[in-house]
Write a protein that holds these residues in place. Structure first.
Motif, short mmCIF file in Angstrom:
data_model
loop_
_atom_site.label_atom_id
_atom_site.label_comp_id
_atom_site.label_asym_id
_atom_site.label_seq_id
_atom_site.Cartn_x
_atom_site.Cartn_y
_atom_site.Cartn_z
N ASP A 100 1.00 -1.25 0.06
CA ASP A 100 -0.03 0.06 -0.12
C ASP A 100 0.75 1.26 0.02
O ASP A 100 1.11 1.92 0.98
CB ASP A 100 -0.76 -0.03 1.37
N PHE A 101 1.47 1.55 -1.17
CA PHE A 101 2.40 2.69 -1.23
C PHE A 101 1.60 3.98 -1.10
O PHE A 101 2.01 5.01 -0.32
CB PHE A 101 2.77 2.46 -2.73
N LEU A 102 0.54 4.11 -1.69
CA LEU A 102 -0.28 5.47 -1.34
C LEU A 102 -0.68 5.41 0.12
O LEU A 102 -0.82 6.52 0.43
CB LEU A 102 -1.47 5.47 -2.49
N GLY A 103 -1.07 4.55 0.43
CA GLY A 103 -1.60 4.56 2.00
C GLY A 103 -0.17 5.05 2.90
O GLY A 103 -0.49 5.62 3.89
N ALA A 104 1.09 4.48 2.57
CA ALA A 104 2.03 4.88 3.27
C ALA A 104 2.47 6.43 3.11
O ALA A 104 2.81 7.05 4.16
CB ALA A 104 3.35 3.94 2.73
N LEU A 105 2.09 6.69 2.01
CA LEU A 105 2.44 8.19 1.85
C LEU A 105 1.31 9.20 2.65
O LEU A 105 1.68 10.14 3.06
CB LEU A 105 2.30 8.49 0.21
N ALA A 106 0.06 8.70 2.53
CA ALA A 106 -0.95 9.31 3.35
C ALA A 106 -0.66 9.32 4.70
O ALA A 106 -0.55 10.25 5.42
CB ALA A 106 -2.13 8.43 3.23
N HIS A 124 14.60 1.26 -13.16
CA HIS A 124 14.32 -0.01 -12.56
C HIS A 124 13.06 -0.12 -12.02
O HIS A 124 12.50 0.66 -11.31
CB HIS A 124 15.57 -0.43 -11.33
N ALA A 125 12.42 -1.57 -11.86
CA ALA A 125 11.35 -1.91 -11.33
C ALA A 125 11.00 -1.45 -9.98
O ALA A 125 10.02 -0.79 -9.64
CB ALA A 125 11.10 -3.25 -11.33
N ASP A 126 12.09 -1.08 -9.10
CA ASP A 126 11.64 -0.80 -7.63
C ASP A 126 11.98 0.52 -7.31
O ASP A 126 12.05 0.98 -6.24
CB ASP A 126 12.67 -1.80 -6.72
N HIS A 127 12.00 1.34 -8.61
CA HIS A 127 12.06 2.89 -8.71
C HIS A 127 11.10 3.58 -9.22
O HIS A 127 11.08 4.76 -8.87
CB HIS A 127 13.64 3.36 -8.97
N VAL A 128 10.32 2.81 -10.09
CA VAL A 128 9.45 3.66 -10.80
C VAL A 128 8.06 2.69 -10.80
O VAL A 128 7.14 3.29 -11.23
CB VAL A 128 9.89 3.73 -12.40
N GLY A 129 7.78 1.89 -9.98
CA GLY A 129 6.59 1.06 -10.06
C GLY A 129 5.41 1.89 -9.36
O GLY A 129 4.31 1.73 -9.83
N GLY A 130 5.74 2.82 -8.38
CA GLY A 130 4.70 3.63 -7.91
C GLY A 130 4.20 4.94 -8.65
O GLY A 130 3.41 5.76 -8.28
N ASN A 131 4.89 5.23 -9.97
CA ASN A 131 4.56 6.32 -10.79
C ASN A 131 3.45 6.06 -11.27
O ASN A 131 2.52 7.35 -11.47
CB ASN A 131 5.52 6.13 -12.01
#
Length: 302
Positions: A100-106, A124-131
């Motif tokens: 829950d990346f957006l939840g962590a940002l919240a 790389h996958a672990d640097h752009v996936g939450g774009n």
């Protein structure tokens, strides 16, 4: 009150918040840093364990994390992690991951509409996936008001003009198509090369080798200095010996040269070194020791 996944400090006029998507055991020490040898891990076990390496399992501890910067009135993200439900068959740890990346940002007080700028240090996958996020079966930018800064060299290398990294890994096409191409379609992608000044506190500079467009973000505000180095470092043992690359570096000689150059500047300028994947304090000062380097004080991100 801070959540378990969010910790922050202030450097000059810039607030820096660490948002952890995931942290844990990743792979064996010599799989991650193949040239290091077993002795350096054993000899430094007293401080590598438990935040960076588990002697019992010989597995390196890594964090998937985003750095939130509040600088000159704007909210800036440095890298966006793995993201959720991505097709990554070549990387089982990232395949169909549900964080829950957006939840962590919240939890850090950051809503998607609040983000002004996203910095991808490399593609790389672990640097752009939450774009991006999935909207009714279509990948769209996760941050509707943001510009996304993408190194031009990586955009070319991993994009269609270079045959999605010349077709060597199927995941490269998938990564580009779900995390970079939507930024171009929306008009939010900004490609840069040479160097790119973001504001009076922040400037992007190239540091190639890990990927063709790998970059670092320098922070200089008041008397404080920091450098966000992306994947120049996967483990603190690479500070002790900058010639040691991670298994993910594409051009070994260029990566090692970039790592040494950035560490020399960090030591000389008293910059806090902020890698993408360190556990524990997450960021550390670097000191010269003879012709090499030693670790100084860790930041207060724990």
């Amino acid at each position: 009150m801070k959540s378990d996944s969010e910790q922050g400090i202030v450097l000059g006029d810039v607030e820096v918040i660490r948002v952890v998507e995931w942290q844990g055991a990743f792979a064996s020490a010599l799989d991650v840093v193949p040239d290091s040898g077993t002795e350096v891990w054993k000899d430094n076990a007293d401080w590598l364990s438990p935040d960076h390496w588990d002697p019992g399992t010989d597995r390196v501890t890594v964090a998937l994390q985003t750095w939130v910067l509040r600088s000159a009135g704007r909210t800036i993200l440095v890298d966006t992690g793995v993201g959720s439900m991505r097709e990554r068959p070549g990387a089982p740890a990232f395949h169909h991951r549900q964080d829950d990346f957006l939840g962590a940002l919240a939890h850090a007080g950051v809503r998607p509409q609040d983000v002004d700028l996203v910095v991808n240090t490399h593609v790389h996958a672990d640097h752009v996936g939450g774009n991006t996020v999935d909207a009714a079966g279509e990948w769209v930018p996760a941050f509707p008001n943001a510009r996304y800064l993408v190194p031009a060299a990586d955009d070319f290398h991993f994009g269609p003009d270079n045959g999605y990294a010349r077709g060597l890994r199927a995941d490269d096409r998938l990564i580009y198509e779900d995390s970079i191409a939507p930024l171009h379609r929306s008009g939010q992608a900004v490609l840069w090369e040479g160097s790119h000044r973001i504001d009076e506190n922040l400037v992007l500079e190239p540091a190639p080798g890990h990927t063709p467009g790998s970059s670092v973000l320098r922070l200089a505000s008041g008397r404080d200095r920091a450098v966000f180095v992306g994947d120049l470092l996967h483990s603190p043992v690479q500070i002790l010996e900058p010639a040691w690359n991670s298994c993910f570096c594409m051009d070994a000689g260029q990566a090692a040269a970039s790592r040494r150059r950035i560490l020399e500047q960090a030591a000389d300028l008293h910059e806090l070194v902020v890698p993408a994947h360190f556990g524990g304090g997450g960021a550390v000062e670097v000191r010269r020791r003879g012709t090499g380097f030693a670790l100084g004080v860790w930041a207060d991100f724990e």
